[in-house]
Write a protein that holds these residues in place. Structure first.
Motif, short mmCIF file in Angstrom:
data_model
loop_
_atom_site.label_atom_id
_atom_site.label_comp_id
_atom_site.label_asym_id
_atom_site.label_seq_id
_atom_site.Cartn_x
_atom_site.Cartn_y
_atom_site.Cartn_z
N ARG A 10 0.84 -1.19 0.00
CA ARG A 10 0.00 0.00 0.00
C ARG A 10 0.88 1.24 0.00
O ARG A 10 1.86 1.31 0.75
N ARG A 15 -1.03 5.09 4.16
CA ARG A 15 -0.98 4.52 5.51
C ARG A 15 -1.06 5.64 6.55
O ARG A 15 -1.66 5.47 7.60
N LEU A 109 7.25 4.65 6.95
CA LEU A 109 6.88 5.97 6.43
C LEU A 109 8.06 6.94 6.45
O LEU A 109 8.90 6.91 7.35
N VAL B 157 -3.42 -1.65 16.67
CA VAL B 157 -3.94 -1.92 15.33
C VAL B 157 -3.52 -0.81 14.36
O VAL B 157 -3.05 -1.08 13.25
N VAL B 158 -3.64 0.43 14.81
CA VAL B 158 -3.34 1.54 13.90
C VAL B 158 -1.85 1.55 13.57
O VAL B 158 -1.45 1.87 12.45
N TYR B 159 -1.03 1.14 14.53
CA TYR B 159 0.42 1.10 14.28
C TYR B 159 0.77 0.01 13.26
O TYR B 159 1.60 0.22 12.38
N ARG B 161 -0.95 -0.95 10.90
CA ARG B 161 -1.36 -0.53 9.55
C ARG B 161 -0.26 0.27 8.85
O ARG B 161 -0.23 0.32 7.62
N TYR B 162 0.62 0.91 9.61
CA TYR B 162 1.75 1.60 8.97
C TYR B 162 2.64 0.59 8.24
O TYR B 162 3.35 0.94 7.32
N ARG B 206 3.54 -2.58 20.92
CA ARG B 206 3.33 -1.90 19.66
C ARG B 206 4.51 -2.14 18.71
O ARG B 206 4.32 -2.40 17.53
#
Lengths: 264, 365
Positions: A10, A15, A109, B157-159, B161-162, B206
């Motif tokens: 992606r 992201r 990133l 979860v949000v981490y 996704r990176y 994390r």
């Protein structure tokens, strides 16, 4: 899980955008009034309340009712407000208070992805707000032609023309003190004197050129002509080009200030 | 219920891709030549690196640094350090505040550009492949960067996704890691009211969400109370048992001694010594230390001749340290001679003593 899946395919900026969208899912309630209630309140108060008074005396403003005149102007000014509010405190928060950017930069990133993702999120926010506002205008019977739909990207563009340069500025700040100055000496005067509530031809002669170089003036003029269906192609391109140039310059500046701040 | 950490740590790929790029242990001349603009810096740093003894890792190295330098304007935070970190080991950077530990960590984590020297992480150059390298690292920064407004579970979860971990996988993995971090009951609570220790454990969980090949922990236990610190050590020890490569900075010598297979002692941006904790103690200090406290400075001064019995004496403002192989004998001798300290204690020598010996200062002020 395979290595390929772990490295991921992606795009990186998506992201970062994903974080802001995810976060919004948890905090959207607080922004609902700003998005959906305020347009109705403003239109009711200015358009109907003040409008009946104005219409009673002067009958029409630039050939339309005061409600029809002020409605699209409020769309542009709402875009400005969202653009400014999303590029001040949230940027400072992500930099210093919550260290969101720092957390992102420990992952695949890069700085440019962090910036693009955040700006993309602001674009999405502007699109929802502009959409809600246009819907309200349509409900009041103020949209006259298909051109009104083009006021949606025009609203977004108006907001980004503020958000990108202000994000660049926010990334240079250590404290949030300057933000209240931006509101007091930027947002409020622009809101009042950029042609939202009355044509700038009513300003004193020497103030008119000044009003014409402000980004909100171009946003208001663009949105209004599109909603009212009397847009000329040349004027529209002129207004849009001004706003695009401002957004692009803001993006370039933000690329530099983000890098200086985050790459140490 | 046993943590299910092993279930997903077990799936890691073999080390094959690491061995290619860096040629660990070989002279680093090709890398120096490649970076023309940094050549001068590199040469100076490389000379220094060659001069100093190197911390050579026993197995193919995940991290290879040669004459690594970090400057901030005129200030040199890291002044030509060389080390290698092998797969599966726990490698420590021990030193006081301002020694350059965090700057070194941030360079290894590919978050801070290198000012001089060469650095290879997972066989790649951070200046070129930062994104690829970071995809395989897990970072626990010195200051927590959790999202205080999100829940514990959402933070994980949000981490993930990176790293483009699919959402369903992320949720499954988060549940396992919350178990490991002993935070399962708090999964749906906001992060803000959690204790410092809980936040640190969440930050570690994390960092594990991306199944990293290398975990970088910058002062994981600083600011925690002893109980929270011991719980965290236990979790880190478990990670080590599971074969995760750990890089840890700390200014707690117990932490370094218990956790680290090998470590370097840093001071003023340089490596003062390196080795296993045992080697360092054996090399720089004696087996035992006698700590004597006296009621007054006068008493302490009077007792100075005791130093003849020890290999070395260290006089601190509040106590006197006598380094000897048999501490009891010294204590007995002190009593026999009539010098009566308020308290006398014989203990095993630690890394704290090594640091004191090398720098003349304590680790924690």
């Amino acid at each position: 899980m395979t290595r390929a899946a772990r490295d991921g395919a992606r795009p990186l900026w998506l992201r970062s955008l994903g974080y802001w969208a995810f976060r919004y899912k948890r905090t959207w309630r607080s922004s609902m009034t700003e998005t959906f209630v305020e347009p109705v309140l403003y239109l009711a108060a200015m358009g109907i309340g003040l409008g009946t008074l104005v219409d009673h005396h002067v009958h029409q403003v630039q050939g339309v009712s005061y409600l029809a005149f002020v409605g699209p102007g409020l769309l542009a000014s709402a875009a400005m407000q969202v653009g400014v509010s999303e590029s001040t405190y949230p940027v400072m928060g992500a930099l210093k208070w919550l260290k969101t950017y720092e957390a992102m930069l420990a992952t695949p990133l890069r700085v440019v992805d962090v910036l693009r993702g955040h700006l993309a999120w602001i674009v999405l926010r502007l699109a929802t707000v502009s959409c809600a506002f246009l819907g309200t205008l349509a409900a009041f019977g103020l949209t006259r032609s298909w051109e009104a739909a083009v006021a949606l990207p025009a609203g977004v563009l108006t907001g980004v023309a503020f958000a990108a340069p202000i994000a660049a500025f926010s990334a240079t700040q250590e404290k949030d003190a300057a933000f209240s100055v931006i509101y007091r000496f930027g947002v409020v005067p622009l809101f009042l004197f950029s042609g939202v509530f009355f044509p700038i031809t009513r300003l004193p002669g020497w103030l008119q050129p000044l009003a014409q170089v402000t980004p909100l003036y171009h946003g208001v003029a663009l949105c209004r002509s599109l909603v009212l269906g009397d847009a000329s192609l040349a004027d529209s391109i002129g207004h849009a080009a001004y706003l695009v140039a401002l957004a692009a310059a803001g993006y370039a500046a933000a690329s530099a200030t983000y890098r200086r701040r985050l790459v140490v | 219920m046993a943590p299910t950490l092993r279930s997903f740590l077990g799936t890691r790929a073999p080390a094959a891709e690491v061995t290619g790029g860096a040629a660990p242990g070989a002279p680093d001349a090709p890398h120096v030549a490649a970076a023309d603009d940094r050549a001068a810096d590199d040469r100076a740093a490389a000379d220094r690196a060659a001069a100093e003894e190197r911390a050579v890792a026993p197995a193919p190295a995940l991290v290879v640094a040669r004459g690594l330098v970090k400057r901030f304007g005129r200030f040199t935070a890291v002044d030509g350090v060389s080390f290698e970190i092998a797969r599966g080991e726990c490698f420590g950077f021990l030193g006081p505040n301002g020694a350059g530990k965090t700057s070194t960590m941030r360079m290894i984590a590919c978050m801070s550009p290198v000012s001089g020297g060469t650095l290879r992480v997972l066989g790649m150059d951070p200046a070129i492949d930062g994104t690829k390298i970071r995809a395989r690292l897990g970072l626990v920064p010195q200051e927590d960067s959790l999202d205080l407004e999100l829940t514990v579970l959402d933070n994980l979860v949000v981490y993930a996704r990176y790293f483009d971990v699919p959402r369903a996988d992320a949720r499954r993995r988060a549940a396992d890691l919350l178990e490991f971090a002993q935070l399962s009951e708090r999964a749906h609570d906001r992060v803000e009211p959690l204790s410092g220790g809980m936040k640190r454990r969440l930050t570690i969980a994390r960092a594990l969400m991306s199944q990293p090949d290398l975990m970088i922990l910058d002062e994981p236990t600083t600011g925690l109370d002893p109980q929270a610190r011991h719980l965290l050590w236990d979790r880190l020890y478990r990670l080590k048992q599971d074969g995760v490569t750990l890089v840890v900075t700390t200014h707690y010598m117990e932490e370094a001694e218990q956790l680290c297979d090998r470590l370097v002692i840093m001071d003023h941006g340089r490596i003062a010594a390196h080795g296993t904790p045992r080697e360092l103690v054996e090399r720089y200090v004696t087996r035992e230390v006698v700590e004597l406290r006296f009621a007054t400075a006068h008493d302490q001064a009077a007792a100075l001749p005791l130093g003849e019995l020890a290999r070395r004496v260290e006089v601190l403002p509040d106590r006197m340290l006598l380094y000897a192989d048999d501490g009891e004998q010294i204590l007995a001798e002190a009593e026999r001679r009539g010098w009566s300290p308020v308290s006398g204690l014989v203990r095993r020598a630690t890394l704290e003593d090594v640091f004191l010996r090398l720098t003349g200062r304590s680790l924690v002020d």
